[in-house]
Design an enzyme around this catalytic site. Structure first.
Site, PDB file in Angstrom:
ATOM      1  N   GLU A 142       8.627 -17.985  -0.919  1.00 48.02           N
ATOM      2  CA  GLU A 142       8.852 -17.370   0.463  1.00 48.02           C
ATOM      3  C   GLU A 142      10.291 -18.012   1.164  1.00 48.02           C
ATOM      4  OE1 GLU A 142       8.122 -14.621   0.782  1.00 48.02           O
ATOM      5  OE2 GLU A 142       5.842 -14.233   0.151  1.00 48.02           O
ATOM      6  N   GLU A 383      -2.857  -1.318  -0.158  1.00 48.17           N
ATOM      7  CA  GLU A 383      -2.405  -2.392  -0.505  1.00 48.17           C
ATOM      8  C   GLU A 383      -2.767  -2.675  -1.784  1.00 48.17           C
ATOM      9  OE1 GLU A 383      -0.289  -6.399   0.772  1.00 48.17           O
ATOM     10  OE2 GLU A 383       0.106  -4.099   0.807  1.00 48.17           O
ATOM     11  N   THR A 487      15.052 -10.144  -5.600  1.00 45.44           N
ATOM     12  CA  THR A 487      13.556  -9.428  -5.934  1.00 45.44           C
ATOM     13  C   THR A 487      13.424  -9.453  -4.208  1.00 45.44           C
ATOM     14  OG1 THR A 487      11.205  -9.685  -5.785  1.00 45.44           O
ATOM     15  CG2 THR A 487      12.709 -11.774  -5.146  1.00 45.44           C
TER      16      THR A 487
END
Length: 917
Positions: A142, A383, A487
């Site tokens: 991340e 999700e 991304t």
């Protein structure tokens, strides 16, 4: 439309620039061919573009007013989320590092939306306020894509603006210096024997062990290790320091080496020390997604052929095993025909966009349409959702992947349909997610409840793609074709492939990894063949739309009395009935045999012979959906066939498919136990001629030539106490094909009062070989395996004597080598043979799926519509077959060999079962 060949060595132009030009040229061609329907007016596009900017302002300004310098905004309570001050959310909080995450993640969005003044102010804030040396443990993945990518994207924008001479004239690469500092803080994570990074690192102390709360992990996800190359390579080429790109390449090389060599797929989780796959399920969603994305984009950005070659090899396997248009379903890497789950996660929504970059437009259109219909059904993509498009996990954290694919498909086709899809996204965000202090994630898409969360990627990605969707070229401050999106949608310039230090980075190609031209797509598709008519994308979308939306009420068409035959009803349909197939054709319904052996029914109303026939087709499809839904609720669990005679004594259990008729073994405490014998004829389709041997026994039958219920009636009439149907497709097995329920013949089956079970060929052959080698085999038919204690002591055969253990003609039926193989459907259940020393009965139960039978168990083989609709398996051969003849000694395996084969699979199966838990 000619086919264009691009020579990557022309002049001094970089491969990255050439592929960008090639992709752009392809998109322009497709756009010229595929502009459909009512075009959106320029004024309306501008209104929606301005609405995107207003929504961004609402989110960004509330972050700056109520949250900055915290990492993220909590939009329901109008305050910042500071790690350690709020209750822990587990791994989700690993993205937070007390480095003003949302501000850094948003830098290049500000430039794209023409907010250069705000961008300049934001850069100054980052330089003055943000610290990267906090004593805090963060996610390497991340932090790389959001913070390092955000700093590099901001640097790229600052340099571009400075070169234009209007803004950022004071800028001296300060963001790049911060990026290098952060890169050096992430590098300790790569200090492993494999080169795969630890999943977490302490920004101040690196990876030192428990005292720094790092270095104790053993596993990481494939995407976590394989999504570093763009940011790290850009950092190396911006700074001239090759260490970052070297480490990112090493991690990619290791993942490539550890791919499953037969399927060319990668698992979801890998041990960073040993390289063993911890989770062997493979898909294109969570855990793997951006690994594939970065292979293709690394080629586009860096121009290294090796990345394209690897991507193409992976992509071919994805399309072979995972893609079941419009679905993308996870499989097991070592048995890629074995589905790993019956639901999809929302992260795979990026994949149609990646397929556009690849140039594979048709499956991109199909999968995007499925996602769009699910979005319209639930307002947002849940999700996770099932193959029949129900909610599996109800959250929606405002993910941008669907908007990303919508933008790329609009660029590829020019179809205003995708502008309408973008409008839907905007409307739903404003209607359901907008709150006074920003936009709140959805806690449950079914109820519309909110979560106090607005992730940084919402500002970094969602508004970029929506703005690009509605903006004209003159609205953009720079040419986006000069950049590649990471991304996290950060912008890295394609010029990096020709950076002065690019020659430092050469492919680590081994001697057996020479460039294979067969793995390359050097040409753009011929658009005339790809889009034969302007309605092509619409024709792909319509059947998917009707499949997702299962409520399609229509009034019955007027039919004059005595005119035309009555329409075909779904409950009467038989896939092997030639007349039924002709009726389907007249109704515009296509019967498609999928590569995994299942059958799909898809209707194109325009292909029907008349409007009345088209209406009949619509009604037929709706009935098929309802029938499938009803049958899903009536799913029966698998049954067990346990060999209890010597020398097996209950240690071998074969998982069998149930029948929708006969005795329900789940209601029997003892099951049905008896010795097996081979029926004559082996097909069981006519009166049994060896009734004296079948009486009191469990009859073995071969699949084919007639209905299952007909076989059951014939052996029941001969006095059998049960039946086992063995698949006639040589080599079929429950580890490569799913079990199914045997359907009736459309008539009442109340007269069938004994159990009938189904075995695939491989499992059936174990039973046949046991009968051949030991001349008798006693089995127990039950709902689950029984304890191998006193209750399974072998019995004496009731009617077989030493003088007649098995007839001569019965022996001939064991020779199965001449059978004609037919397509078998993909896997669902496993046969679980047991090691010789196994004792607890629980260890030999047929494995249970993760979800409930109504949700997870797939009804039998025949599949209807693109919505994964199924229909009970019916016997499919109508032509006669000759009884098998010849000797099997040369080709049949002994029982010991067969058991050894099963034991070889057992470890992998147990691992799969562990993965599911």
């Amino acid at each position: 439309s000619p086919i264009f060949l691009y020579n990557w060595s022309v002049g001094s132009v970089s491969p990255a620039r050439l592929i960008s030009t090639a992709v752009l040229f392809l998109l322009m061609l497709l756009g010229a061919r595929c502009s459909l329907g009512q075009a959106m007016s320029r004024e309306e596009k501008h209104r929606l573009r301005n609405q995107v900017v207003e929504m961004f302002d609402h989110a960004y300004q509330n972050y700056m007013d109520h949250a900055y310098p915290a990492d993220e905004l909590m939009p329901l309570t109008c305050r910042g989320r500071v790690r350690g001050l709020e209750p822990s959310r587990g791994d989700v909080d690993d993205a937070l590092g007390k480095f003003s995450l949302t501000l850094i993640d948003t830098l290049d969005t500000l430039v794209l939306l023409n907010k250069t003044t705000e961008f300049e102010a934001a850069v100054r804030r980052v330089l003055s306020d943000v610290r990267l040396d906090n004593d805090i443990v963060v996610s390497v993945f991340e932090t790389n894509i959001r913070v390092l990518g955000g700093l590099l994207g901001g640097h790229s924008m600052a340099v571009m603006l400075k070169d234009k001479g209007e803004h950022m004239q004071w800028y001296q690469d300060e963001l790049l210096h911060m990026a290098k500092d952060l890169g050096l803080r992430l590098l300790p994570a790569f200090n492993t024997s494999s080169g795969l990074p630890y999943p977490r690192v302490n920004l101040r102390f690196g990876v030192r062990g428990p005292e720094t709360r790092t270095g104790t992990e053993t596993d990481t996800c494939t995407a976590c290790a394989g999504t570093m190359i763009l940011e790290f390579a850009a950092l190396s080429r911006f700074t001239g320091d090759p260490v970052f790109e070297i480490h990112a390449r090493r991690a990619l090389d290791f993942l490539w080496e550890k791919r499953q060599r037969n399927s060319n797929l990668v698992g979801t989780t890998i041990n960073i020390h040993s390289g063993e796959w911890v989770r062997r399920d493979s898909g294109v969603g969570a855990g793997i997604d951006s690994y594939y994305e970065y292979l293709l984009k690394a080629y586009i950005l860096l121009g290294d052929d090796l990345f394209l070659e690897r991507f193409n090899i992976h992509y071919a396997s994805i399309m072979k095993y995972i893609s079941q248009p419009p679905l993308l379903l996870d499989v097991h890497i070592h048995k890629p025909l074995l589905p790993a789950r019956t639901w999809m996660d929302s992260l795979l929504a990026f994949f149609p966009g990646l397929q556009v970059l690849k140039g594979d437009i048709r499956p991109a259109i199909e999968t995007h349409e499925m996602l769009y219909q699910v979005t319209k059904k639930h307002n947002f993509l849940p999700e996770a959702f099932t193959t029949d498009f129900r909610v599996h996990w109800a959250q929606h954290p405002l993910r941008p992947e669907f908007a990303e694919s919508t933008y790329f498909l609009y660029k590829a086709t020019g179809d205003p349909y995708y502008l309408e899809a973008g409008r839907t996204i905007l409307d739903n965000l404003n209607r359901f997610a907008r709150v006074p202090c920003g936009f709140a994630a959805m806690k449950d898409v079914r109820t519309g409840s909110h979560e106090d969360r607005m992730d940084s990627f919402f500002l970094a990605e969602m508004f970029k793609y929506l703005f690009l969707l509605f903006a004209d070229a003159e609205d953009l401050p720079f040419d986006v074709e000069d950049y590649v999106f990471t991304t996290e949608a950060h912008l890295l310039p394609l010029s990096l492939s020709t950076a002065p230090h690019a020659s430092f980075f050469t492919s680590n190609r081994t001697f057996n990894e020479e460039l294979d031209d067969s793995n390359f797509d050097w040409t753009c598709p011929n658009t005339r063949l790809l889009f034969p008519d302007p309605a092509f994308p619409r024709n792909l979308r319509e059947p998917i739309r009707s499949a997702v939306d299962k409520s399609c009420p229509r009034p019955p068409p007027y039919r004059e009395p005595g005119m035309g035959r009555p329409p075909l009803r779904a409950q009467d349909f038989m896939a092997n009935n030639v007349e039924h197939l002709e009726l389907l054709r007249r109704m515009g319904v296509s019967l498609i045999h999928l590569k995994d052996g299942r059958v799909q029914l898809v209707q194109h109303a325009t292909q029907a012979v008349s409007a009345v026939a088209a209406e009949d087709g619509v009604r037929f499809m709706q009935e098929m959906m309802e029938l499938s839904s009803q049958q899903q609720k009536e799913q029966l669990p698998p049954r067990a066939i346990q060999i209890v005679s010597h020398p097996f004594l209950g240690r071998v259990v074969l998982t069998a498919g149930p029948a929708q008729f006969g005795i329900d073994l789940s209601k029997s405490s003892t099951g049905v136990r008896g010795f097996v014998t081979v029926a004559e004829p082996y097909s069981g389709c006519t009166e049994i001629t060896n009734a004296e041997y079948v009486q009191g026994h469990i009859a073995l039958l071969q699949r084919g030539q007639c209905m299952f219920a007909e076989k059951a009636r014939h052996i029941q009439k001969a006095g059998a106490i049960g039946g086992i149907v063995i698949d006639d497709n040589e080599g079929s097995s429950s580890d490569t094909a799913p079990l199914f329920q045997m359907a009736g013949d459309g008539r009442s089956t109340d007269d069938i009062t004994m159990p009938l079970l189904f075995l695939f060929h491989k499992e059936g052959n174990i039973l046949l070989e046991a009968l051949k080698e030991y001349r008798e085999a006693e089995v127990l038919l039950s709902d689950k395996a029984r304890d191998r204690g006193v209750t399974l002591l072998p019995h004496t055969p009731p009617s077989l004597t030493d003088s007649h253990p098995i007839g001569q003609s019965q022996m001939s039926t064991l020779e199965l080598d001449e059978l004609t193989p037919e397509q078998v459907t993909p896997p669902r259940e496993e046969v679980s043979p047991v090691e010789q020393d196994t004792s607890p009965a629980e260890e030999v139960r047929p494995p249970e799926e993760e979800a409930s039978p109504a949700e997870d168990a797939r009804p039998p083989e025949e599949e209807a519509t693109a919505a994964d609709l199924t229909r009970p398996e019916e016997e499919r051969d109508s032509e006669d077959r000759e009884e098998p003849e010849g000797d099997t000694d040369s080709s049949s395996q002994s029982v010991d060999e067969l058991l050894a084969d099963w034991r070889e699979d057992l470890e992998a199966f147990q691992q799969m079962e562990k993965d599911e838990l």
